[in-house]
Scaffold this motif. Structure first.
Motif, PDB file in Angstrom:
ATOM      1  N   ARG A 217       0.830  -1.204   0.000  1.00  0.00           N
ATOM      2  CA  ARG A 217       0.000   0.000   0.000  1.00  0.00           C
ATOM      3  C   ARG A 217       0.865   1.255   0.000  1.00  0.00           C
TER       4      ARG A 217
ATOM      5  N   THR B 129       0.888   4.242  -2.726  1.00  0.00           N
ATOM      6  CA  THR B 129       0.630   5.613  -2.298  1.00  0.00           C
ATOM      7  C   THR B 129       1.697   6.570  -2.806  1.00  0.00           C
TER       8      THR B 129
ATOM      9  N   THR C 204      -7.427  -5.781   1.086  1.00  0.00           N
ATOM     10  CA  THR C 204      -6.163  -5.095   0.845  1.00  0.00           C
ATOM     11  C   THR C 204      -6.063  -4.418  -0.513  1.00  0.00           C
TER      12      THR C 204
END
Length: 649
Positions: free
Chosen positions: A172, A176, A194
């Motif tokens: 993640r 990002t 997820t």
């Protein structure tokens, strides 16, 4: 951004292809999950995308197929299966070696060790790592070249919930920061929890491509998690009341005192437990597994035909005919165009690609779809078959000599081999000196007349065979990004390191044997021959030639055993053939060749070069030298031919 278009694997005899016409997108800044049960075709799809399996289709990574990217490891970080590495190599040594292969600074190894939390285990051997630490190392290898895209096959398989949560947190964070993440999984709950988007495969075909929220709502069954010391009794009561009320529920007994109840609510279960005086420790709504109900409730995937824009620069997605954006990447009000000469098609459900140009976009071609109406013309229909996918040969190490030095010095096999050669040579030279029938040159080299080669030559040949054998047994060049290459740069580095190792082995054997003979029998036995320079040149040439024969045979036959067999075949098979060819009265001696060359050049050879040349000529004139030179030449030609054939395909 990843665009996979028409991925189709080759047929498997009478079985259907493992992947059949799969197309999807994984957008930048988002985590995409490729979901499917075992045998659904997830791994095959990833291998087709990475061009390490033949088939049909095309995959664009930020607008370029992988074979058009100069340094693929800097664009795509890959983890397929287990971490490919020698079990005796340390974690830090593995990463430092791959730094040389990827052409990144060696300090990057320490940086990724901190990212994945393996700093305390940097000196741990790969063969002793647990499953969780192995997954962390695999992620470190994928992040080593700081790639924009991560492609991972089952990264959380076999991990605990805590380890899996940590790994998905890393993914993640990468998304990002502007990266693209695509991972495969067989757990629908993991995908819904997820990922931002879930692409579902079943029997090799695409069955759904949805946002994670829509996936959880349409393809996962809600359930109520119940924990109670009287779980069995409560489950029986719930089933009995459901039958009485003619309601359909499913009660699944989990491990311990846990129940999973499908088709009911927390309120109904709580009231039942209260009426019968049953103690409840937990009562919570959860997302359950995909079941038969999810298949019926799932919407059919919309048929779409996608194709990349012809120019990678400046192409972005366009909305539909009304100007609405299709996936968040197209600007509002984008207009579509189509040839006016095309014949209109009344089928409103078909989709065709549209593209527009935006000077701000820099990520390459991004496809979009729009519905066809009766008033909208259709462009020419492309070929029904996607382009073929050929296996992409991997690039060699960007810093081959540094890579080879770290590869050879990172495991203890070379050190053990050299120690064994020194020990065997020492024992042999002592016994040969005791008999008193061995020439001085053979005595210092510990070469009995009964042996086809001295121990030093055999050891150098074994080390040479191991130079290429490790790439095939433990793919140090990350074989998940392509086949092990036959590159001249990699071959040259291996030959240089093998020759240097052979020279070091020669010096160590001569020094240790001379010192031991002097210690045991005195100075007379350990004296240096008068023609030591030419004998030394012959000795070094013999050992280095055996090392080169092992390297070349290991590269040609892709086997360490075959490399060592080629070294042994020189004195056993090739030497008798050479001797038979040289028999007869027509044989001429090469004695005096250095002097004749000196007279021809009309200059004086500096630094006693004629002595070196004499040693080389004497070495070649011997049957073993001639056979070795012939074998090395033949293996080099075979290596070059196999490399050229691989490039031609």
């Amino acid at each position: 951004m990843i665009q996979a278009i028409g991925l189709t694997s080759n047929p498997r005899q009478e079985l259907p292809p493992a992947v059949d016409d799969v197309s999807f997108e994984a957008r930048t800044g988002r985590v995409t999950a490729l979901l499917g049960a075992q045998g659904a075709g997830k791994t095959t799809a990833l291998r087709l995308m990475l061009e390490i399996q033949q088939g049909r289709g095309v995959t664009y990574f930020r607008g370029r197929p992988l074979h058009r990217i100069t340094h693929p490891s800097r664009e795509v970080g890959v983890l397929l299966g287990e971490v490919p590495g020698h079990p005796g190599r340390t974690v830090r040594g593995q990463l430092r070696m791959l730094c040389a292969a990827a052409g990144v600074p060696v300090q990057r190894a320490d940086d990724v060790l901190e990212v994945v939390g393996l700093v305390s285990l940097r000196d741990q051997r790969l063969g002793t790592l647990s499953r969780g630490m192995d997954r962390r190392l695999g992620l470190a290898c994928a992040l080593l070249a700081d790639p924009h895209t991560l492609v991972l096959d089952g990264p959380a398989d076999g991990l605990s919930a805590r380890e899996g949560g940590w790994l998905h947190g890393i993914l993640r964070a990468h998304a990002t920061q502007g990266g693209t993440v695509l991972f495969s999984t067989a757990d629908p709950k993991e995908a819904a929890r997820t990922a931002d988007r879930v692409v579902t495969l079943d029997a090799g075909r695409l069955v759904a491509d949805q946002e994670a929220g829509d996936f959880a709502r349409t393809r996962l069954r809600p359930r109520v998690a119940v924990r109670s010391p009287h779980a069995a009794r409560l489950g029986t009561l719930l089933s009995k009341e459901a039958r009485a009320a003619q309601r359909s529920i499913e009660v699944v007994k989990e491990d311990g005192n846990r129940l999973s109840v499908y088709g009911s609510t927390c309120a109904d279960i709580g009231e039942t437990a209260f009426r019968h005086g049953i103690l409840v420790h937990q009562l919570a709504d959860e997302i359950g597994d995909a079941g038969p109900a999810a298949e019926a409730a799932a919407p059919a995937p919309e048929p779409a035909v996608t194709a990349p824009a012809p120019e990678p620069a400046g192409a972005v997605t366009a909305g539909d005919a009304a100007g609405a954006p299709t996936g968040g990447d197209s600007p509002a009000g984008a207009e579509a165009s189509a040839p006016a000469e095309a014949e209109p098609v009344p089928a409103p459900k078909n989709l065709v690609p549209l593209a527009t140009t935006d000077p701000v976009a820099t990520t390459g071609p991004v496809t979009a779809t729009a519905p066809i109406t009766a008033a909208q013309p259709v462009p020419a229909v492309p070929s029904p078959l996607p382009p073929p996918i050929y296996i992409r040969p991997a690039r060699g190490p960007l810093r081959p000599l540094r890579y080879e030095l770290r590869r050879a010095a990172g495991v203890g096999t070379g050190y053990l081999t050299m120690a064994a050669v020194l020990a065997v040579s020492a024992v042999l030279c002592v016994f040969l000196a005791r008999s008193g029938h061995t020439p001085q040159a053979h005595l210092l080299a510990a070469w009995p007349q009964e042996l086809p080669l001295p121990p030093a030559a055999l050891g150098a040949g074994l080390l040479g065979a191991l130079a290429f054998g490790e790439e095939f047994r433990h793919p140090a060049l990350a074989a998940d990004r392509g086949t092990v290459p036959r590159r001249l740069g990699l071959l040259s580095a291996k030959l240089i390191v093998a020759a240097a190792t052979a020279l070091l082995l020669c010096l160590l054997v001569l020094a240790s044997d001379a010192a031991l003979l002097h210690l045991v029998y005195g100075e007379e036995v350990a004296r240096v021959p008068a023609d030591w320079l030419s004998l030394g040149a012959s000795w070094v040439a013999l050992v280095a030639g055996c090392a080169w024969a092992g390297v070349l045979a290991g590269g040609v036959f892709r086997s360490t055993t075959a490399g060592l067999a080629a070294v042994l075949a020189v004195p056993i098979l090739v030497v008798p053939l050479v001797q038979k060819a040289l028999e007869g009265p027509s044989v001429r001696s090469a004695a005096g060749l250095p002097g004749r060359l000196r007279d021809l050049a009309l200059v004086q050879w500096p630094f006693g070069v004629e002595r070196y040349l004499a040693g080389g000529v004497r070495m070649v004139a011997q049957p073993v030298g001639s056979a070795l030179m012939l074998s090395v030449t033949a293996l080099l030609c075979a290596y070059l031919l196999t490399g050229m054939r691989g490039r031609a395909r």
